[in-house]
Write an enzyme that holds these catalytic residues in place. Structure first.
Site, short mmCIF file in Angstrom:
data_model
loop_
_atom_site.label_atom_id
_atom_site.label_comp_id
_atom_site.label_asym_id
_atom_site.label_seq_id
_atom_site.Cartn_x
_atom_site.Cartn_y
_atom_site.Cartn_z
CB CYS A 2 -0.91 0.01 1.23
SG CYS A 2 -1.99 1.46 1.30
CD GLU A 104 -1.19 -1.77 -5.50
OE1 GLU A 104 -0.25 -1.32 -6.22
OE2 GLU A 104 -1.10 -1.94 -4.28
#
Length: 221
Positions: A2, A104
Site C-alpha cells: 500500500c 493500486e
C-alpha cells in the site's frame, strides 16, 4: 503493498465514526497521501482513544538513521510477529490508520494502470497499523507502517498484496491497550473476514505525489 491512499472526510465525520471526543489538530483532507507524509491515526492511550498524526514510514526506536522509514512504509502481517522491527510493536503499539480509499497500480500490456479501491458500503475505514517513537540528538519522531496481506480474490488481478482492512466491529480490539503476545496479534489478523471492495480506473495524474486535488479520483473511461 500500500503506497498511496485518500482521506476526504471532514473532521466531524471522522470523530463520529471512530468515537473520538477530542478535536484533531491540523487535520486536512487529502486526495493523494504518500509515504513520508503525516497521516491520521487512532491509538488508545489506556484511558481513551485519540486521533493524531504519525509520519508514514516506520522508524524503529532503535534505528540509527531516520531515513530507514522510507523502506518501512509496509509490514507483512504474516511475519510481523517474528521480525525484530515489528515484533514488540505487534504486542504494544497497534494503531488504526484512517482512509476512505487506496490506490493500486495494475500491470497491463500498455503499462501500469492506477486504480482507486474503496470498501463497499463503508465510507471511512481503517488499515491495521503499527507505530513507534524515535528519539535521537534532541529530535523526536512518531512514525507508523501499514500492515499488508496476500491479495484476496477481488484484488488478485490488480496486485498480489493489499493492506489489511479492519472490519468495523474489531477496530477497538486491535488498538486495545491490553498487551497481546506478538504471535497472538498475528493470529488476530489472519482470522479477519474479507471486506467487500470495488475499484475503478483513474488517470496517471495520481502517480505524482505532488498532485493532490479532485482530478486524482476522477474516473476515466
Amino acid at each position: 503493498m500500500c503506497g498511496r491512499y485518500t482521506l476526504l472526510a471532514d473532521e466531524l465525520e471522522i470523530l463520529q465514526e471512530f468515537g473520538i471526543d477530542q478535536p484533531i489538530k491540523d487535520y486536512q483532507p487529502s486526495y493523494n497521501i504518500a509515504p513520508g507524509q503525516d497521516v491520521l491515526a487512532v491509538v488508545h492511550d489506556g484511558k481513551e482513544k485519540r486521533a493524531g498524526h504519525l509520519r508514514w514510514g516506520l522508524v524503529p526506536s532503535w534505528a540509527d538513521d531516520e531515513r530507514i522509514g522510507y523502506k518501512m512504509i509496509n509490514a507483512r502481517s504474516e511475519t510481523a510477529h517474528q521480525k525484530p522491527s515489528f515484533k514488540q510493536l505487534m504486542a504494544r503499539k497497534r494503531c488504526l490508520i484512517i482512509a476512505d480509499s487506496f490506490y493500486e497500480w495494475m500491470k497491463t500490456e500498455e503499462g501500469k494502470q492506477p486504480k482507486r479501491i474503496q470498501v463497499k458500503d463503508r465510507g471511512l475505514f481503517a488499515f491495521a497499523g503499527l507505530w513507534d517513537k524515535w528519539e535521537q540528538q534532541g529530535k523526536t519522531l512518531f512514525t507508523c507502517t501499514i500492515l499488508t496481506r496476500e491479495a484476496n480474490t477481488f484484488m488478485q488481478d490488480i496486485h498480489h498484496r493489499m493492506p489489511v482492512i479492519l472490519p468495523k466491529e474489531i477496530e477497538d480490539e486491535w488498538i486495545s491497550p491490553q498487551k497481546m503476545q506478538p504471535q497472538e496479534a498475528g493470529g488476530f489478523l489472519e482470522s479477519l473476514d474479507d471486506q467487500a471492495l470495488s475499484a475503478y480506473d483513474v488517470a496517471d495524474y495520481v502517480n505524482a505525489a505532488k498532485n493532490n486535488d479532485e482530478q486524482c479520483i476522477k474516473p476515466i473511461a
